[in-house]
Motif scaffolding. Structure first.
Motif, mmCIF file in Angstrom:
data_model
loop_
_atom_site.group_PDB
_atom_site.id
_atom_site.type_symbol
_atom_site.label_atom_id
_atom_site.label_comp_id
_atom_site.label_asym_id
_atom_site.label_seq_id
_atom_site.Cartn_x
_atom_site.Cartn_y
_atom_site.Cartn_z
ATOM 1 N N ALA A 266 0.787 -1.159 0.015
ATOM 2 C CA ALA A 266 -0.057 0.082 -0.334
ATOM 3 C C ALA A 266 1.350 1.238 -0.272
ATOM 4 O O ALA A 266 0.624 2.787 -0.875
ATOM 5 C CB ALA A 266 -0.443 0.239 1.119
ATOM 6 N N ARG A 267 1.569 1.216 0.742
ATOM 7 C CA ARG A 267 2.751 2.293 0.852
ATOM 8 C C ARG A 267 3.509 2.417 -0.017
ATOM 9 O O ARG A 267 4.262 3.619 -0.461
ATOM 10 C CB ARG A 267 3.463 2.157 2.209
ATOM 11 N N GLN A 268 4.577 1.256 -0.753
ATOM 12 C CA GLN A 268 4.987 1.718 -1.821
ATOM 13 C C GLN A 268 4.478 1.958 -3.220
ATOM 14 O O GLN A 268 5.494 2.957 -3.392
ATOM 15 C CB GLN A 268 5.318 0.019 -1.766
ATOM 16 N N MET A 269 3.232 1.512 -3.469
ATOM 17 C CA MET A 269 2.639 1.647 -4.223
ATOM 18 C C MET A 269 2.616 3.222 -4.571
ATOM 19 O O MET A 269 1.750 3.644 -6.105
ATOM 20 C CB MET A 269 1.531 1.033 -5.217
ATOM 21 N N ARG A 270 1.704 3.331 -3.559
ATOM 22 C CA ARG A 270 1.332 5.250 -3.028
ATOM 23 C C ARG A 270 2.335 5.850 -3.615
ATOM 24 O O ARG A 270 1.932 7.209 -3.903
ATOM 25 C CB ARG A 270 0.557 4.884 -1.496
ATOM 26 N N MET A 271 3.121 5.636 -3.149
ATOM 27 C CA MET A 271 4.965 6.398 -3.827
ATOM 28 C C MET A 271 4.774 6.021 -5.014
ATOM 29 O O MET A 271 4.741 7.770 -5.818
ATOM 30 C CB MET A 271 5.981 6.173 -2.831
ATOM 31 N N LEU A 272 5.042 5.107 -5.697
ATOM 32 C CA LEU A 272 5.082 5.512 -6.895
ATOM 33 C C LEU A 272 3.930 6.723 -7.518
ATOM 34 O O LEU A 272 4.207 7.185 -8.609
ATOM 35 C CB LEU A 272 4.763 3.917 -7.671
ATOM 36 N N ASP A 273 1.973 6.182 -7.754
ATOM 37 C CA ASP A 273 1.358 6.760 -8.032
ATOM 38 C C ASP A 273 1.401 8.304 -7.467
ATOM 39 O O ASP A 273 1.139 9.422 -8.388
ATOM 40 C CB ASP A 273 0.373 5.969 -7.271
ATOM 41 N N ASP A 274 1.918 8.916 -6.267
ATOM 42 C CA ASP A 274 1.477 10.042 -6.441
ATOM 43 C C ASP A 274 3.420 10.967 -7.203
ATOM 44 O O ASP A 274 4.397 11.925 -6.592
ATOM 45 C CB ASP A 274 2.331 10.342 -4.710
ATOM 46 N N ARG A 275 3.713 9.479 -7.630
ATOM 47 C CA ARG A 275 5.633 10.052 -8.421
ATOM 48 C C ARG A 275 6.106 10.678 -7.444
ATOM 49 O O ARG A 275 7.766 11.257 -7.895
ATOM 50 C CB ARG A 275 4.626 11.237 -9.686
ATOM 51 N N ASP A 276 6.226 10.476 -6.640
ATOM 52 C CA ASP A 276 7.996 10.445 -5.277
ATOM 53 C C ASP A 276 8.487 8.928 -5.445
ATOM 54 O O ASP A 276 8.231 8.149 -5.260
ATOM 55 C CB ASP A 276 7.121 10.137 -4.284
ATOM 56 N N LEU A 277 9.002 9.284 -7.094
ATOM 57 C CA LEU A 277 9.739 8.456 -7.705
ATOM 58 C C LEU A 277 10.893 8.085 -6.823
ATOM 59 O O LEU A 277 11.780 7.212 -6.381
ATOM 60 C CB LEU A 277 10.778 8.363 -8.782
ATOM 61 N N ALA A 278 12.170 8.695 -5.697
ATOM 62 C CA ALA A 278 12.704 8.083 -5.075
ATOM 63 C C ALA A 278 12.069 7.942 -3.504
ATOM 64 O O ALA A 278 13.539 6.476 -3.162
ATOM 65 C CB ALA A 278 13.724 9.988 -4.321
ATOM 66 N N GLY A 279 11.731 8.013 -2.991
ATOM 67 C CA GLY A 279 10.712 7.254 -2.086
ATOM 68 C C GLY A 279 10.379 6.055 -2.706
ATOM 69 O O GLY A 279 10.760 4.942 -2.190
ATOM 70 N N TYR A 280 10.088 5.610 -4.087
ATOM 71 C CA TYR A 280 9.342 3.942 -4.746
ATOM 72 C C TYR A 280 11.230 3.407 -4.919
ATOM 73 O O TYR A 280 11.044 2.300 -4.415
ATOM 74 C CB TYR A 280 9.758 4.693 -5.725
ATOM 75 N N ALA A 281 11.920 4.471 -5.569
ATOM 76 C CA ALA A 281 13.276 3.752 -5.541
ATOM 77 C C ALA A 281 13.608 3.032 -4.143
ATOM 78 O O ALA A 281 14.116 1.926 -4.195
ATOM 79 C CB ALA A 281 14.360 4.566 -6.299
#
Lengths: 147, 147, 147
Positions: free
Chosen positions: B23-38
């Motif tokens: 839930a948290r990982q993909m929310r970062m991607l969808d929010d375009r927090d690319l650094a957070g996702y990486a």
């Protein structure tokens, strides 16, 4: 004297078990492992897929019904995906579980965009045989079909 | 003498943890927090997004790949939503987790109806660093693409 | 001397409880049990459905707002299905829960294919009254609406 007892699983433990069970069960169906999917039903199970006609009965009968239904995919290749969500688990006094959830059935034909084939409500009775859950019954209703 | 041991998490505990993690990982991607996702990938991770080409490798390489991919959204504004479902968690003897799930990728352009961009199967290897899960690998297959 | 204490629920227990709560709450809405759905909000709750206008306030106000909104379905019969996914549960120090999830709202008109009505993000504050969870607030944002 101490009697060691196996504690009954909590509602919470059963809930996760059901999520995990559905993930593997429906993956088998979507991978067209029909024998594997049929084995998730008890020998005396009843399965009403909601598309009309008599429910399928017994594990062997369910397998036959599935094989007939899946014949159409030989000439119309497609990947189906059953997404279950909003799972409600109601433990019963006899140890069985009444569960209910939404199912979104997706269909993807080669090279085409995914389409939503149907929106369903799935109502199951799950029982434990040995250490795993099985469907004693499954009744599906398809939204919009009897509107 | 009593030895206090940290008990290994149960399958059920791991299952919950994976749902919360996704839930948290993909929310970062969808929010375009690319650094957070990486940062949800290990330093030596491998990520194959399923759209062709070589897998991305290392956390830094994954971030670069994501940044390149997301450039297109600058001129074509859209909200993407990754819905994971039907999660299967298989704990391994080495403490890692092999997981698999369905992903429905939704795309919403301003003022337009949502569309299903793709239906995927995600296969992950998750490992624990400190007290949190990270992806050591992610392999995505997109339905209908190689049909 | 041993003091028996009720242990605070773990994050994992809360996570399961939220999934189970959402399944029953949203089923009531989709079944158009508006009174039942309104009862899942606290007396002083606030509900912003994201489609514009002032948030609804108080349980009674929420019920009135729902009844008005649902009047349109009398002349345009349809089955709606709210699929929540990617649930993130953040327990707060005061015992409340901040949760966030994606919602896919499906709409099925009799005899027609299902359509995705909207893609939303739901942000809730849940509190415990007696032994059950209730919404103290719900704020919905609809993707693409303010693009």
């Amino acid at each position: 004297m101490t009697t060691v007892q196996t504690q009954a699983p909590t509602h919470q433990e059963l809930y996760f078990e059901v999520l995990q069970y559905y993930a593997r069960q429906m993956r088998m169906l979507d991978d067209r492992d029909l024998a594997g999917y049929a084995k998730t039903f008890t020998d005396d199970a009843e399965f009403d897929h909601g598309a009309g006609g008599e429910p399928m009965r017994t594990r062997a009968g369910i397998l036959r019904g599935l094989e007939e239904f899946h014949e159409q995919f030989e000439t119309d290749p497609q990947q189906r995906r059953h997404h279950f969500s909003m799972v409600d688990v109601q433990p019963q006094d006899d140890g069985s579980l009444r569960t209910s959830c939404y199912a979104l059935v997706l269909l993807v034909r080669p090279g085409q965009a995914p389409e939503i084939r149907s929106s369903c409500v799935v109502s199951d009775v799950l029982v434990r045989e040995g250490d795993q859950l099985l469907n004693r019954s499954r009744h599906v209703t398809i939204d919009g079909r009897h509107g």
